[in-house]
Design a protein around this motif. Structure first.
Motif, PDB file in Angstrom:
ATOM      1  N   VAL A  36      75.310  47.283 -80.542  1.00 40.02           N
ATOM      2  CA  VAL A  36      74.341  46.209 -80.732  1.00 40.02           C
ATOM      3  C   VAL A  36      75.086  44.880 -80.678  1.00 40.02           C
ATOM      4  O   VAL A  36      76.162  44.751 -81.268  1.00 40.02           O
ATOM      5  CB  VAL A  36      73.608  46.351 -82.088  1.00 40.02           C
ATOM      6  N   PRO A  37      74.554  43.869 -79.981  1.00 43.52           N
ATOM      7  CA  PRO A  37      75.219  42.559 -79.931  1.00 43.52           C
ATOM      8  C   PRO A  37      75.287  41.899 -81.301  1.00 43.52           C
ATOM      9  O   PRO A  37      74.662  42.346 -82.270  1.00 43.52           O
ATOM     10  CB  PRO A  37      74.347  41.747 -78.968  1.00 43.52           C
ATOM     11  N   ARG A  38      76.026  40.807 -81.365  1.00 46.25           N
ATOM     12  CA  ARG A  38      76.215  40.073 -82.599  1.00 46.25           C
ATOM     13  C   ARG A  38      75.847  38.598 -82.422  1.00 46.25           C
ATOM     14  O   ARG A  38      76.033  38.031 -81.347  1.00 46.25           O
ATOM     15  CB  ARG A  38      77.683  40.134 -83.039  1.00 46.25           C
ATOM     16  N   PHE A  39      75.324  37.999 -83.498  1.00 45.36           N
ATOM     17  CA  PHE A  39      75.184  36.550 -83.580  1.00 45.36           C
ATOM     18  C   PHE A  39      76.063  36.059 -84.712  1.00 45.36           C
ATOM     19  O   PHE A  39      75.968  36.548 -85.839  1.00 45.36           O
ATOM     20  CB  PHE A  39      73.729  36.133 -83.841  1.00 45.36           C
ATOM     21  N   HIS A  40      76.938  35.079 -84.414  1.00 45.13           N
ATOM     22  CA  HIS A  40      77.869  34.564 -85.416  1.00 45.13           C
ATOM     23  C   HIS A  40      77.706  33.067 -85.611  1.00 45.13           C
ATOM     24  O   HIS A  40      77.466  32.324 -84.654  1.00 45.13           O
ATOM     25  CB  HIS A  40      79.317  34.840 -84.995  1.00 45.13           C
ATOM     26  N   ARG A  41      77.868  32.636 -86.857  1.00 44.04           N
ATOM     27  CA  ARG A  41      78.040  31.234 -87.197  1.00 44.04           C
ATOM     28  C   ARG A  41      79.491  31.085 -87.660  1.00 44.04           C
ATOM     29  O   ARG A  41      79.852  31.449 -88.774  1.00 44.04           O
ATOM     30  CB  ARG A  41      77.076  30.815 -88.294  1.00 44.04           C
ATOM     31  N   PHE A  42      80.359  30.571 -86.780  1.00 43.19           N
ATOM     32  CA  PHE A  42      81.785  30.531 -87.062  1.00 43.19           C
ATOM     33  C   PHE A  42      82.152  29.426 -88.051  1.00 43.19           C
ATOM     34  O   PHE A  42      83.125  29.536 -88.776  1.00 43.19           O
ATOM     35  CB  PHE A  42      82.568  30.331 -85.761  1.00 43.19           C
ATOM     36  N   ASP A  43      81.373  28.388 -88.038  1.00 47.77           N
ATOM     37  CA  ASP A  43      81.571  27.254 -88.930  1.00 47.77           C
ATOM     38  C   ASP A  43      80.313  26.395 -88.821  1.00 47.77           C
ATOM     39  O   ASP A  43      79.372  26.759 -88.100  1.00 47.77           O
ATOM     40  CB  ASP A  43      82.824  26.454 -88.529  1.00 47.77           C
ATOM     41  N   ARG A  44      80.292  25.279 -89.493  1.00 46.67           N
ATOM     42  CA  ARG A  44      79.129  24.407 -89.389  1.00 46.67           C
ATOM     43  C   ARG A  44      78.949  23.969 -87.932  1.00 46.67           C
ATOM     44  O   ARG A  44      79.835  23.394 -87.319  1.00 46.67           O
ATOM     45  CB  ARG A  44      79.316  23.183 -90.278  1.00 46.67           C
ATOM     46  N   ASN A  45      77.789  24.301 -87.362  1.00 46.43           N
ATOM     47  CA  ASN A  45      77.427  23.925 -85.998  1.00 46.43           C
ATOM     48  C   ASN A  45      78.331  24.550 -84.928  1.00 46.43           C
ATOM     49  O   ASN A  45      78.424  24.035 -83.820  1.00 46.43           O
ATOM     50  CB  ASN A  45      77.419  22.404 -85.827  1.00 46.43           C
ATOM     51  N   ILE A  46      78.954  25.687 -85.238  1.00 45.63           N
ATOM     52  CA  ILE A  46      79.684  26.474 -84.234  1.00 45.63           C
ATOM     53  C   ILE A  46      79.072  27.873 -84.241  1.00 45.63           C
ATOM     54  O   ILE A  46      79.169  28.603 -85.230  1.00 45.63           O
ATOM     55  CB  ILE A  46      81.190  26.552 -84.510  1.00 45.63           C
ATOM     56  N   GLY A 103      85.173  13.936 -88.873  1.00 46.91           N
ATOM     57  CA  GLY A 103      84.014  13.366 -89.528  1.00 46.91           C
ATOM     58  C   GLY A 103      82.880  14.363 -89.545  1.00 46.91           C
ATOM     59  O   GLY A 103      83.038  15.519 -89.958  1.00 46.91           O
ATOM     60  N   ASP A 104      81.715  13.945 -89.039  1.00 45.34           N
ATOM     61  CA  ASP A 104      80.560  14.841 -88.979  1.00 45.34           C
ATOM     62  C   ASP A 104      80.505  15.633 -87.676  1.00 45.34           C
ATOM     63  O   ASP A 104      79.554  16.390 -87.452  1.00 45.34           O
ATOM     64  CB  ASP A 104      79.269  14.031 -89.118  1.00 45.34           C
ATOM     65  N   ALA A 105      81.498  15.454 -86.818  1.00 44.18           N
ATOM     66  CA  ALA A 105      81.496  16.096 -85.508  1.00 44.18           C
ATOM     67  C   ALA A 105      82.713  17.009 -85.367  1.00 44.18           C
ATOM     68  O   ALA A 105      83.455  17.255 -86.325  1.00 44.18           O
ATOM     69  CB  ALA A 105      81.495  15.028 -84.410  1.00 44.18           C
ATOM     70  N   TRP A 106      82.886  17.540 -84.141  1.00 41.33           N
ATOM     71  CA  TRP A 106      84.020  18.385 -83.800  1.00 41.33           C
ATOM     72  C   TRP A 106      84.778  17.763 -82.628  1.00 41.33           C
ATOM     73  O   TRP A 106      84.174  17.149 -81.749  1.00 41.33           O
ATOM     74  CB  TRP A 106      83.567  19.790 -83.403  1.00 41.33           C
ATOM     75  N   ARG A 107      86.095  17.925 -82.651  1.00 42.01           N
ATOM     76  CA  ARG A 107      86.935  17.558 -81.521  1.00 42.01           C
ATOM     77  C   ARG A 107      87.436  18.850 -80.887  1.00 42.01           C
ATOM     78  O   ARG A 107      88.183  19.609 -81.497  1.00 42.01           O
ATOM     79  CB  ARG A 107      88.116  16.711 -81.965  1.00 42.01           C
ATOM     80  N   VAL A 108      86.967  19.143 -79.674  1.00 44.18           N
ATOM     81  CA  VAL A 108      87.352  20.353 -78.940  1.00 44.18           C
ATOM     82  C   VAL A 108      88.389  19.955 -77.907  1.00 44.18           C
ATOM     83  O   VAL A 108      88.137  19.081 -77.068  1.00 44.18           O
ATOM     84  CB  VAL A 108      86.127  21.001 -78.275  1.00 44.18           C
ATOM     85  N   ARG A 109      89.546  20.594 -77.939  1.00 42.69           N
ATOM     86  CA  ARG A 109      90.678  20.165 -77.121  1.00 42.69           C
ATOM     87  C   ARG A 109      90.992  21.162 -76.003  1.00 42.69           C
ATOM     88  O   ARG A 109      90.833  22.379 -76.169  1.00 42.69           O
ATOM     89  CB  ARG A 109      91.920  19.971 -77.990  1.00 42.69           C
ATOM     90  N   THR A 110      91.425  20.625 -74.879  1.00 42.83           N
ATOM     91  CA  THR A 110      91.955  21.397 -73.756  1.00 42.83           C
ATOM     92  C   THR A 110      93.307  20.794 -73.395  1.00 42.83           C
ATOM     93  O   THR A 110      93.669  19.719 -73.902  1.00 42.83           O
ATOM     94  CB  THR A 110      91.015  21.325 -72.539  1.00 42.83           C
ATOM     95  N   VAL A 119      86.814  16.799 -76.100  1.00 38.70           N
ATOM     96  CA  VAL A 119      85.416  16.403 -76.178  1.00 38.70           C
ATOM     97  C   VAL A 119      85.036  16.300 -77.655  1.00 38.70           C
ATOM     98  O   VAL A 119      85.272  17.234 -78.430  1.00 38.70           O
ATOM     99  CB  VAL A 119      84.488  17.417 -75.487  1.00 38.70           C
ATOM    100  N   ARG A 120      84.470  15.166 -78.022  1.00 39.17           N
ATOM    101  CA  ARG A 120      83.885  15.017 -79.352  1.00 39.17           C
ATOM    102  C   ARG A 120      82.432  15.441 -79.255  1.00 39.17           C
ATOM    103  O   ARG A 120      81.677  14.965 -78.386  1.00 39.17           O
ATOM    104  CB  ARG A 120      84.016  13.576 -79.830  1.00 39.17           C
ATOM    105  N   THR A 121      82.007  16.315 -80.148  1.00 39.90           N
ATOM    106  CA  THR A 121      80.697  16.936 -80.010  1.00 39.90           C
ATOM    107  C   THR A 121      80.102  17.264 -81.361  1.00 39.90           C
ATOM    108  O   THR A 121      80.834  17.439 -82.355  1.00 39.90           O
ATOM    109  CB  THR A 121      80.801  18.216 -79.151  1.00 39.90           C
ATOM    110  N   ASP A 122      78.786  17.382 -81.405  1.00 36.54           N
ATOM    111  CA  ASP A 122      78.095  17.754 -82.640  1.00 36.54           C
ATOM    112  C   ASP A 122      78.007  19.263 -82.812  1.00 36.54           C
ATOM    113  O   ASP A 122      78.010  19.766 -83.932  1.00 36.54           O
ATOM    114  CB  ASP A 122      76.679  17.153 -82.646  1.00 36.54           C
ATOM    115  N   TRP A 123      77.889  19.975 -81.680  1.00 32.48           N
ATOM    116  CA  TRP A 123      77.719  21.432 -81.695  1.00 32.48           C
ATOM    117  C   TRP A 123      78.716  22.084 -80.741  1.00 32.48           C
ATOM    118  O   TRP A 123      79.050  21.505 -79.706  1.00 32.48           O
ATOM    119  CB  TRP A 123      76.316  21.831 -81.245  1.00 32.48           C
ATOM    120  N   VAL A 124      79.112  23.304 -81.090  1.00 33.94           N
ATOM    121  CA  VAL A 124      79.944  24.123 -80.205  1.00 33.94           C
ATOM    122  C   VAL A 124      79.276  25.487 -80.065  1.00 33.94           C
ATOM    123  O   VAL A 124      78.940  26.125 -81.070  1.00 33.94           O
ATOM    124  CB  VAL A 124      81.379  24.305 -80.738  1.00 33.94           C
ATOM    125  N   ILE A 125      79.063  25.904 -78.828  1.00 37.53           N
ATOM    126  CA  ILE A 125      78.551  27.251 -78.534  1.00 37.53           C
ATOM    127  C   ILE A 125      79.702  28.065 -77.949  1.00 37.53           C
ATOM    128  O   ILE A 125      80.274  27.696 -76.923  1.00 37.53           O
ATOM    129  CB  ILE A 125      77.376  27.194 -77.543  1.00 37.53           C
TER     130      ILE A 125
END
Length: 427
Positions: free
Chosen positions: A349-359, A216-223, A228-234
């Motif tokens: 130099v370090p990097r900042f990435h946006r891997f996907d929406r809200n990741i 849906g509008d969130a992410w399912r992060v699996r182990t 965990v269902r979450t809005d953001w992933v860092i």
């Protein structure tokens, strides 16, 4: 950790115990999932929790298992490259902003230590970057001029004062940086974890992330044990990345770095070696670093991996080098040895990435993980909380790009360090 004495060495022996954690079992709902329990991930978790945002940290191994628990513990300002190179790479706006952020970053670390009472042998006594030859002296002169033009409290010390501060006549000069200092890094990262938990964060260890998919509008992060269902992933895994974001690992060349630690030395010796408790490193291409811990041990390191023939080659070199620097240490021996991997980008130099929406995530610390990781973690928390936008970050958004011949280059650096150290410090 993992019954490997070469993983964390002295730091595992002297750090306070990690807070009790367990692996993720079952299913949770949080606002944010942080992947990786190192400096960046735990700083992000701490600042998110303090802002009232629910956060779960998922760590594949243990708190501080990667570079955060293995490094030498120098809390430095800036980057390895010259200050003037940063705007040339990133553009004037982001370049100068990054320099300003990283100039103040050691202060953020020491402020957090004081605020949360983190017992990590913090010494805010500065660092010494030592010139090994005339080329190194020119480098330090340029570095001093470029930082001083930006108002940084750095100054070039002559041979006599350098000798008095380090305890050897081997260096032509040194650049003293009053912003910097040293910590016990594993103790610091465990202290961040304790502070994050106290603020309300949940930390799960032995919980590698195996997948992340939209729900849906969130992410399912699996182990393996749950999700965990979450809005953001860092994503805060850097050089030790595995799992669903392999592009982070692919854009980094792993550079091995080792440390050896002596037994606590007599006070008569400690009065002669780094009596001001600064940390130091030199300008050699295959550099060396030296510092003291709170119990009076010397921690001496350089590029290389302590595996295969590397353990013997680097250990013999370390003894020769210390005796050459400090002839009165002719009896020196080591009680602990450990090593880890530095994640190197193409331009340091370090990097900042946006891997996907809200990741999102920062990576590529190039051997400067403590202060940048801490402050970048805070930026990620502020971005999620809406306190800043992407345009306010110290780095622009970039797409991960795999480095060419990465595996071959990693093997070359490991073998090359052995060749240099096999021949080094014999005269």
């Amino acid at each position: 950790m993992h019954n490997d004495p070469h993983s964390h060495g002295l730091w595992e022996k002297t750090a306070p115990a990690a807070p009790p954690t367990q692996c993720l079992e079952g299913h949770l709902r949080t606002d944010v999932v942080v992947v990786g329990a190192g400096f960046t991930g735990l700083s992000a978790a701490l600042h998110l929790a303090e802002a009232g945002i629910s956060v779960a940290v998922l760590e594949a191994a243990q708190i501080g298992f990667g570079g955060s628990g293995r490094n030498v513990g120098l809390v430095n300002a800036g980057l390895w490259i010259m200050p003037d190179e940063v705007p040339a790479i990133l553009g004037e706006e982001h370049g100068e902003r990054l320099l300003q952020v990283l100039s103040a970053a050691p202060g953020v670390v020491f402020d957090l230590i004081r605020k949360h009472g983190i017992a990590c042998e913090a010494e805010h006594a500065g660092t010494l970057h030592c010139a090994a030859d005339r080329k190194g002296l020119k480098e330090l002169e340029d570095r001093a001029r470029q930082w001083q033009a930006r108002g940084a409290p750095v100054r070039l010390l002559g041979r006599e004062e350098t000798g008095a501060r380090v305890g050897t006549e081997a260096y032509l000069a040194s650049l003293f940086d009053d912003r910097a200092g040293t910590i016990q890094p594993l103790a610091y990262v465990r202290g961040l974890a304790c502070a994050a938990i106290q603020a309300g964060a949940k930390i799960f260890t032995a919980s590698p992330v195996t997948g992340a998919e939209r729900e849906g509008d969130a992410w399912r992060v699996r182990t393996p044990g749950g999700s965990v269902r979450t809005d953001w992933v860092i994503v805060a895994t850097n050089a030790y990345t595995s799992g669903p974001w392999p592009q982070v690992r692919a854009e980094l060349v792993q550079l091995p770095y080792f440390n050896f630690a002596t037994a606590p030395l007599p006070e008569r010796v400690l009065e002669r070696i780094l009596p001001g408790r600064e940390g130091m490193w030199d300008t050699k291409e295959v550099l060396s670093s030296l510092r003291r811990d709170r119990q009076g041990r010397l921690v001496f390191g350089s590029v290389g991996a302590l595996r295969g023939t590397g353990a013997a080659v680097h250990g013999a070199w370390a003894k020769r080098s210390l005796r050459k620097l400090f002839p009165f240490l002719d009896w020196i021996d080591f009680e602990d040895a450990w090593y880890g991997m530095i994640g190197m980008t193409t331009d340091a130099v370090p990097r900042f990435h946006r891997f996907d929406r809200n990741i999102i995530g920062f990576s590529g610390y190039n051997g400067r993980g403590i202060a940048p990781g801490t402050v970048f973690g805070r930026y990620l928390a502020h971005l999620v909380a809406g306190k800043v936008g992407e345009a306010d970050l110290p780095l622009p958004v970039s797409d991960p790009r795999e480095q060419s011949f990465r595996t071959l280059r990693e093997a070359y650096y490991e073998a090359g360090a052995q060749i240099v150290h096999f021949a080094g410090a014999r005269i």
